[in-house]
Design a protein around this motif. Structure first.
Motif, PDB file in Angstrom:
ATOM      1  N   ARG A 133       3.047  -0.294   3.390  1.00 51.61           N
ATOM      2  CA  ARG A 133       2.239  -0.475   2.031  1.00 51.61           C
ATOM      3  C   ARG A 133       1.716   0.953   1.342  1.00 51.61           C
ATOM      4  NH1 ARG A 133       1.453  -6.040  -0.282  1.00 51.61           N
ATOM      5  NH2 ARG A 133       1.942  -7.121   1.657  1.00 51.61           N
TER       6      ARG A 133
ATOM      7  N   PRO B 268       1.644  -5.447   8.575  1.00 54.18           N
ATOM      8  CA  PRO B 268       1.550  -4.596   7.098  1.00 54.18           C
ATOM      9  C   PRO B 268       0.124  -3.855   7.148  1.00 54.18           C
ATOM     10  CG  PRO B 268       1.170  -6.593   6.459  1.00 54.18           C
ATOM     11  CD  PRO B 268       1.559  -6.745   8.001  1.00 54.18           C
TER      12      PRO B 268
ATOM     13  N   GLN C  77      -3.737 -10.379   7.784  1.00 51.39           N
ATOM     14  CA  GLN C  77      -2.510 -10.467   8.542  1.00 51.39           C
ATOM     15  C   GLN C  77      -2.405  -9.688   9.566  1.00 51.39           C
ATOM     16  OE1 GLN C  77       0.747 -10.546   5.619  1.00 51.39           O
ATOM     17  NE2 GLN C  77       2.308 -10.253   7.707  1.00 51.39           N
ATOM     18  N   TRP C  78      -2.841  -8.215   9.756  1.00 52.51           N
ATOM     19  CA  TRP C  78      -2.505  -7.278  10.549  1.00 52.51           C
ATOM     20  C   TRP C  78      -3.250  -7.795  11.757  1.00 52.51           C
ATOM     21  CZ3 TRP C  78      -5.138  -3.985  13.632  1.00 52.51           C
ATOM     22  CH2 TRP C  78      -4.680  -2.872  14.229  1.00 52.51           C
TER      23      TRP C  78
ATOM     24  N   TYR D 241      -3.487  -8.097   3.450  1.00 55.54           N
ATOM     25  CA  TYR D 241      -2.782  -7.718   4.333  1.00 55.54           C
ATOM     26  C   TYR D 241      -3.326  -7.147   5.630  1.00 55.54           C
ATOM     27  CZ  TYR D 241      -3.027  -3.176   2.075  1.00 55.54           C
ATOM     28  OH  TYR D 241      -3.483  -2.216   1.416  1.00 55.54           O
ATOM     29  N   ASP D 242      -4.448  -6.866   5.461  1.00 56.34           N
ATOM     30  CA  ASP D 242      -5.410  -6.351   6.617  1.00 56.34           C
ATOM     31  C   ASP D 242      -5.997  -7.559   7.585  1.00 56.34           C
ATOM     32  OD1 ASP D 242      -5.431  -3.596   6.170  1.00 56.34           O
ATOM     33  OD2 ASP D 242      -6.952  -4.117   4.543  1.00 56.34           O
TER      34      ASP D 242
END
Length: 226
Positions: free
Chosen positions: A213, A122, A106-107, A103-104
């Motif tokens: 999260r 996220p 994705q960030w 998710y990092d």
């Protein structure tokens, strides 16, 4: 309506935050490490400016004092972090900062595409940008200490020239200055984040928006304890 910012005493001092509307983000040890590191970093940067920027050097004078302040604030810079290792909460956050999750990525993609919704960005307790900044500043400080010691004790590594050490030290000093100023700018744009570092608590709504999260992790840990 119940305030999520905590109640105030007649003297204006904040009392213990409302636990129903807030969540603990940083321990006392973590806040002390951050504050001490920040003060030492500012001392280091301000004393460097008084040494290398002509008008400031003329205004302040006392060059020998500025050199001493600069050298010792730089040497002491890692000390708060080393003392912080005595705290279990601080060690846990270091592990979080050192771990890059899916998710990092994705960030980071969301930042590149200028998406601002919480679903698009996220984050755990620390977002990807904070992890990158922490890793970069830690490495930069180590290089600055190394090059600074080379300039201080030129016989340490005689095969490295003083000119090379000065060049790396000066260029990296400007890079650190820009990074720290950007870090401070972002902090001033987010009062809730500053409140978390000042009091140790943030509102659940803020945590849900920017660090969803992390809230899930906190709930899972609480369930395991029960």
């Amino acid at each position: 309506m119940r305030s999520t910012a905590g109640s105030m005493t007649p003297t204006g001092t904040a009392t213990e935050p409302d636990s129903a509307g807030r969540v603990r983000r940083f321990s006392t040890a973590e806040r002390m490490v951050h504050r001490a590191t920040g003060y030492l970093m500012l001392l280091c940067l301000v004393s460097a400016a008084c040494l290398y920027i002509g008008p400031l050097a003329l205004l302040v004078g006392r060059r020998h004092l500025m050199i001493t302040v600069h050298e010792w604030s730089g040497i002491l810079l890692p000390l708060p972090l080393l003392l912080g290792l005595l705290s279990a909460e601080f060690r846990a956050d270091l592990r979080r900062l050192n771990r890059f999750a899916a998710y990092d990525r994705q960030w980071l993609r969301a930042v590149r595409k200028r998406r601002t919704s919480p679903e698009a960005r996220p984050a755990g307790k620390f977002n990807a940008g904070q992890k990158i900044y922490a890793g970069w500043i830690a490495g930069a400080v180590l290089v600055m200490m190394f090059t600074g010691l080379l300039m201080w004790f030129m016989g340490l590594l005689p095969f490295l020239s003083r000119t090379s050490a000065i060049f790396v030290h000066d260029v990296l000093a400007w890079a650190i200055t820009i990074a720290v100023l950007e870090h401070m700018r972002r902090a001033f744009e987010d009062p809730e984040a500053r409140l978390g570092m000042r009091t140790g608590y943030v509102s659940r709504s803020w945590a849900r928006r920017y660090h969803s999260r992390w809230l899930h992790e906190e709930r899972d840990e609480s369930s395991d304890e029960k």
